[in-house]
Design a protein around this motif. Structure first.
Motif, PDB file in Angstrom:
ATOM      1  N   MET A 108     138.798  -1.190 -71.440  1.00  0.00           N
ATOM      2  CA  MET A 108     137.614  -1.897 -71.940  1.00  0.00           C
ATOM      3  C   MET A 108     136.529  -0.876 -72.254  1.00  0.00           C
ATOM      4  SD  MET A 108     137.728  -5.030 -69.286  1.00  0.00           S
ATOM      5  CE  MET A 108     138.749  -4.225 -68.083  1.00  0.00           C
ATOM      6  N   GLY A 110     134.104  -1.400 -74.928  1.00  0.00           N
ATOM      7  CA  GLY A 110     133.242  -1.993 -75.960  1.00  0.00           C
ATOM      8  C   GLY A 110     131.794  -2.120 -75.525  1.00  0.00           C
ATOM      9  N   GLY A 111     131.482  -1.643 -74.318  1.00  0.00           N
ATOM     10  CA  GLY A 111     130.122  -1.804 -73.801  1.00  0.00           C
ATOM     11  C   GLY A 111     129.129  -0.911 -74.525  1.00  0.00           C
ATOM     12  N   GLN A 112     127.856  -1.230 -74.356  1.00  0.00           N
ATOM     13  CA  GLN A 112     126.821  -0.501 -75.094  1.00  0.00           C
ATOM     14  C   GLN A 112     126.241   0.666 -74.296  1.00  0.00           C
ATOM     15  OE1 GLN A 112     124.774  -4.227 -76.049  1.00  0.00           O
ATOM     16  NE2 GLN A 112     125.031  -3.726 -78.214  1.00  0.00           N
ATOM     17  N   GLY A 113     126.599   0.745 -73.017  1.00  0.00           N
ATOM     18  CA  GLY A 113     126.159   1.866 -72.189  1.00  0.00           C
ATOM     19  C   GLY A 113     124.648   2.027 -72.155  1.00  0.00           C
ATOM     20  N   THR A 114     123.939   0.905 -72.113  1.00  0.00           N
ATOM     21  CA  THR A 114     122.473   0.989 -72.201  1.00  0.00           C
ATOM     22  C   THR A 114     121.861   1.691 -70.990  1.00  0.00           C
ATOM     23  OG1 THR A 114     122.647  -1.339 -71.644  1.00  0.00           O
ATOM     24  CG2 THR A 114     121.749  -0.835 -73.785  1.00  0.00           C
ATOM     25  N   ARG A 115     122.421   1.444 -69.808  1.00  0.00           N
ATOM     26  CA  ARG A 115     121.817   2.055 -68.615  1.00  0.00           C
ATOM     27  C   ARG A 115     122.002   3.571 -68.626  1.00  0.00           C
ATOM     28  NH1 ARG A 115     124.886  -1.472 -64.381  1.00  0.00           N
ATOM     29  NH2 ARG A 115     126.220  -1.765 -66.201  1.00  0.00           N
ATOM     30  N   LYS A 122     130.737   5.418 -74.372  1.00  0.00           N
ATOM     31  CA  LYS A 122     130.746   6.061 -73.052  1.00  0.00           C
ATOM     32  C   LYS A 122     131.995   6.905 -72.820  1.00  0.00           C
ATOM     33  CE  LYS A 122     128.576   3.346 -69.549  1.00  0.00           C
ATOM     34  NZ  LYS A 122     128.811   2.522 -68.342  1.00  0.00           N
ATOM     35  N   GLN A 196     136.475  -5.960 -80.303  1.00  0.00           N
ATOM     36  CA  GLN A 196     136.163  -7.256 -79.708  1.00  0.00           C
ATOM     37  C   GLN A 196     135.166  -8.006 -80.597  1.00  0.00           C
ATOM     38  OE1 GLN A 196     133.718  -5.342 -76.215  1.00  0.00           O
ATOM     39  NE2 GLN A 196     133.071  -7.467 -76.388  1.00  0.00           N
ATOM     40  N   GLY A 222     131.048  -9.516 -74.386  1.00  0.00           N
ATOM     41  CA  GLY A 222     131.327  -9.167 -72.994  1.00  0.00           C
ATOM     42  C   GLY A 222     132.756  -8.678 -72.820  1.00  0.00           C
ATOM     43  N   VAL A 252     136.012   1.724 -68.819  1.00  0.00           N
ATOM     44  CA  VAL A 252     136.079   3.092 -69.344  1.00  0.00           C
ATOM     45  C   VAL A 252     135.331   4.086 -68.449  1.00  0.00           C
ATOM     46  CG1 VAL A 252     133.993   2.946 -70.809  1.00  0.00           C
ATOM     47  CG2 VAL A 252     135.897   4.409 -71.507  1.00  0.00           C
ATOM     48  N   LYS A 407     127.437   4.684 -64.562  1.00  0.00           N
ATOM     49  CA  LYS A 407     126.688   3.543 -65.100  1.00  0.00           C
ATOM     50  C   LYS A 407     125.289   3.949 -65.545  1.00  0.00           C
ATOM     51  CE  LYS A 407     129.531   0.065 -64.114  1.00  0.00           C
ATOM     52  NZ  LYS A 407     130.324  -0.454 -65.222  1.00  0.00           N
TER      53      LYS A 407
HETATM   54  P1  UTP Z   1     129.231  -2.806 -68.088  1.00  0.00           P
HETATM   55  O1  UTP Z   1     128.928  -4.211 -67.787  1.00  0.00           O
HETATM   56  O2  UTP Z   1     128.982  -1.822 -67.034  1.00  0.00           O
HETATM   57  O3  UTP Z   1     128.476  -2.427 -69.422  1.00  0.00           O
HETATM   58  O4  UTP Z   1     130.740  -2.752 -68.557  1.00  0.00           O
HETATM   59  P2  UTP Z   1     128.243  -1.060 -70.167  1.00  0.00           P
HETATM   60  O5  UTP Z   1     128.172  -1.369 -71.593  1.00  0.00           O
HETATM   61  O6  UTP Z   1     129.256  -0.030 -69.812  1.00  0.00           O
HETATM   62  O7  UTP Z   1     126.854  -0.576 -69.665  1.00  0.00           O
HETATM   63  P3  UTP Z   1     125.402  -1.253 -69.797  1.00  0.00           P
HETATM   64  O8  UTP Z   1     125.474  -2.547 -69.013  1.00  0.00           O
HETATM   65  O9  UTP Z   1     125.107  -1.486 -71.248  1.00  0.00           O
HETATM   66  O10 UTP Z   1     124.523  -0.252 -69.187  1.00  0.00           O
HETATM   67  C1  UTP Z   1     131.863  -2.632 -67.723  1.00  0.00           C
HETATM   68  C2  UTP Z   1     133.021  -2.281 -68.635  1.00  0.00           C
HETATM   69  O11 UTP Z   1     133.222  -3.301 -69.594  1.00  0.00           O
HETATM   70  C3  UTP Z   1     133.176  -2.769 -70.906  1.00  0.00           C
HETATM   71  C4  UTP Z   1     132.365  -1.501 -70.803  1.00  0.00           C
HETATM   72  O12 UTP Z   1     132.672  -0.623 -71.867  1.00  0.00           O
HETATM   73  C5  UTP Z   1     132.789  -0.987 -69.440  1.00  0.00           C
HETATM   74  O13 UTP Z   1     134.015  -0.313 -69.526  1.00  0.00           O
HETATM   75  N1  UTP Z   1     132.560  -3.763 -71.820  1.00  0.00           N
HETATM   76  C6  UTP Z   1     131.362  -4.303 -71.534  1.00  0.00           C
HETATM   77  C7  UTP Z   1     133.247  -4.105 -72.950  1.00  0.00           C
HETATM   78  O14 UTP Z   1     134.358  -3.598 -73.220  1.00  0.00           O
HETATM   79  N2  UTP Z   1     132.678  -5.010 -73.794  1.00  0.00           N
HETATM   80  C8  UTP Z   1     131.479  -5.581 -73.558  1.00  0.00           C
HETATM   81  O15 UTP Z   1     131.015  -6.414 -74.366  1.00  0.00           O
HETATM   82  C9  UTP Z   1     130.808  -5.222 -72.384  1.00  0.00           C
END
Ligand code: UTP
Length: 503
Positions: A108, A110-115, A122, A196, A222, A252, A407
């Motif tokens: 997974m 696809g997250g935005q890694g905002t924190r 990431k 996604q 998500g 990831v 994170k």
């Molecule tokens: P997190 O909820 O920690 O989000 O994702 P994030 O994007 O890594 O960090 P923030 O919250 O923006 O700071 C947990 C895992 O789920 C993946 C992320 O890439 C991470 O591996 N994820 C999260 C997705 O694949 N898709 C999403 O829409 C959200």
């Protein structure tokens, strides 16, 4: 000819006709963009999602506390409490399935890694190891090493299919990165990058937000968007074609992740599970981690924020927390289970709401970046499929061996690049000590990195480090790996090198 009235008619039953309010000001091309953007969304479905979020937020907290039970011991395995023979049997089963080509990884990403605050995926993050390997590279190399291990144990060469879920923002850079690095030595046919879906952002009163006059505001749906993407992007079909039966899904950002962990996979298979969760023991009741537990005969993750402090603090006779199975975004699924979920249950997944500052166009058509939350993003979570499992199991592992997520930025001092780096150093140092290496120094910042191409989980080190005196910094490379630094390399036995300086 595009027709605003037609679009309005489609949107009106769902209370979303405001989306065409700038129609008169748009060029023909912009109108087309707006139409395409609106039609990419199932408006009826997402409005229904919004309605459901309003219900979810009214759930009775106390009631959930009363209905929660810990995981029954017979389905709650533990790497810490199992004997070496049991672990070896699980591992053998996992490696056998790898050698038969039955195992895939669902990453997974696809997250935005905002924190963390990076503008790129990431997985491309370099936490500052001596090798400067990124999270993607570490994971790729663990897969390579695991394939070798499975081959050496079974005499049969199988490959692990690596399915990488990205999002609109992370897809292109991820693909480019893998291309630039020649897929880190993996066969590119075994790396499948897919995207996604997105969900529109809503105002608090249920209106889809316009990000521009001709564009809806959308965000990734998500990590639970996985299930829809598996179906829509034909990933399940791909798994079927390749004969993959067992999937290991993980985030990831966990630097210690045992990718396609043969022990976990073997345990789940031997238990006949269709779905499993790897967990770590939660030792502090206030740690903000979700716990896996039973609610009304089904399994689910209950977030820390959903329970009362009294429930979080509940202890057993042995003093351990009653609800201690901390979820770490690390799961096992059979392909059949994933198909079942994607076809039958995906639309029913719970929606989690995050209040956010969402840029929007105001009534006069100006784009505004708000300074306080003005709307919500809706997300599905990967673990919300547990209730659909018919044979669910958990597998507890030692946090110091398997879980250290990246994170936050270093300034927080928690779950950040520095802690990830140090946790990896500590684990690799332990591997060397278990292999007979003698570490004479006691300093905490002992730098020790072992290439995953040499060792997946501490194996394959005895021959090289037994009885050797080791001092920081140590980097162990595989033969042929080119050090990223131009530090002094003191060649020792075979392909093992000790590096005393690095960039
Ligand atoms: P997190 O909820 O920690 O989000 O994702 P994030 O994007 O890594 O960090 P923030 O919250 O923006 O700071 C947990 C895992 O789920 C993946 C992320 O890439 C991470 O591996 N994820 C999260 C997705 O694949 N898709 C999403 O829409 C959200």
């Amino acid at each position: 000819m595009l027709d605003a009235e037609l679009l309005k008619k489609e949107l009106a039953p769902h209370g979303q006709e405001h989306l065409v309010r700038f129609w008169g000001e748009l060029s023909e091309a912009e109108r087309e963009q707006l139409c395409a953007d609106v039609r990419a969304v199932d408006v009826a479905e997402v409005v229904e999602y919004f309605r459901r979020t309003q219900e979810t937020s009214r759930t009775d907290q106390q009631k959930l506390d009363d209905r929660m039970k810990p995981i029954p011991p017979h389905i709650h395995g533990s790497a810490v409490r199992s004997g070496p023979r049991e672990i070896a049997a699980y591992e053998a089963e996992g490696l056998l399935q790898v050698s038969r080509g039955k195992v895939g990884v669902l990453l997974m990403a696809g997250g935005q890694g905002t924190r963390l605050g990076v503008t790129y995926p990431k997985g491309m993050y370099d936490v500052g190891l001596p090798s400067h390997k990124t999270l993607y590279q570490l994971q790729a190399e663990r897969i390579l090493r695991l394939e070798e291990l499975a081959y050496s144990r079974t005499g049969r060469r199988g490959s692990v299919a690596w399915y990488i879920m990205t999002s609109e923002a992370t897809m292109e850079p991820t693909l480019r990165f893998f291309e630039q690095h020649a897929y880190f030595g993996l066969d590119r046919r075994n790396v499948v990058v897919f995207e996604q879906g997105l969900l529109p952002c809503f105002t608090f009163d249920g209106k889809i937000i316009l990000d521009g006059k001709n564009r809806l505001s959308k965000a990734p749906d998500g990590n639970g968007g996985l299930y829809r993407a598996l179906r829509e992007e034909k990933v399940l079909d791909d798994m079927e074609r390749r004969g993959i039966e067992y999937l290991h899904a993980h985030a990831v950002d966990n630097i210690l992740v045992k990718v396609a962990d043969p022990v976990f996979i073997g345990y789940c298979i031997k238990k006949g599970a269709d779905c499993g969760a790897k967990v770590v023991e939660k030792t502090n009741p206030t740690e903000a981690v979700g716990v896996v537990c039973e609610v009304d005969g089904r399994f689910q993750v209950v977030e820390y924020s959903e329970i009362t402090p009294m429930t979080a603090e509940r202890c057993n006779n042995d003093g351990r927390l009653t609800f201690s199975a901390g979820s770490i975004c690390n799961h096992f699924f059979t392909r059949q289970f994933l198909r079942h979920v994607a076809d039958r249950h995906e639309r029913k997944l719970r929606l989690h709401v995050a209040k956010k500052k969402i840029p929007y166009v105001d009534a006069s058509g100006h784009r505004v970046v708000p300074d306080k939350p003005n709307g919500i993003k809706m997300e599905k979570f990967v673990f919300d499929v547990f209730p659909f499992s018919e044979r669910f199991v958990t597998w507890e592992v030692d946090r110091t061996e398997e879980f250290s997520p990246v994170k936050n930025a270093d300034s927080t001092g928690k779950d950040c690049p520095a802690t990830a780096r140090n946790d990896l150093f500590a684990l690799h140092r332990r591997y060397l000590e278990l292999a007979g290496g003698m570490v004479t120094e006691t300093e905490e910042d002992f730098v020790c990195e072992i290439s995953p191409l040499v060792s997946y989980a501490g194996e394959n080190l005895e021959g090289s480090v037994a009885d050797a005196k080791l001092r920081s910094p140590i980097v162990i490379w595989a033969e042929g790996e080119v050090p990223a630094s131009n530090g002094t390399v003191n060649g020792t036995a075979g392909y093992i090198n000790e590096i005393h300086a690095y960039a």
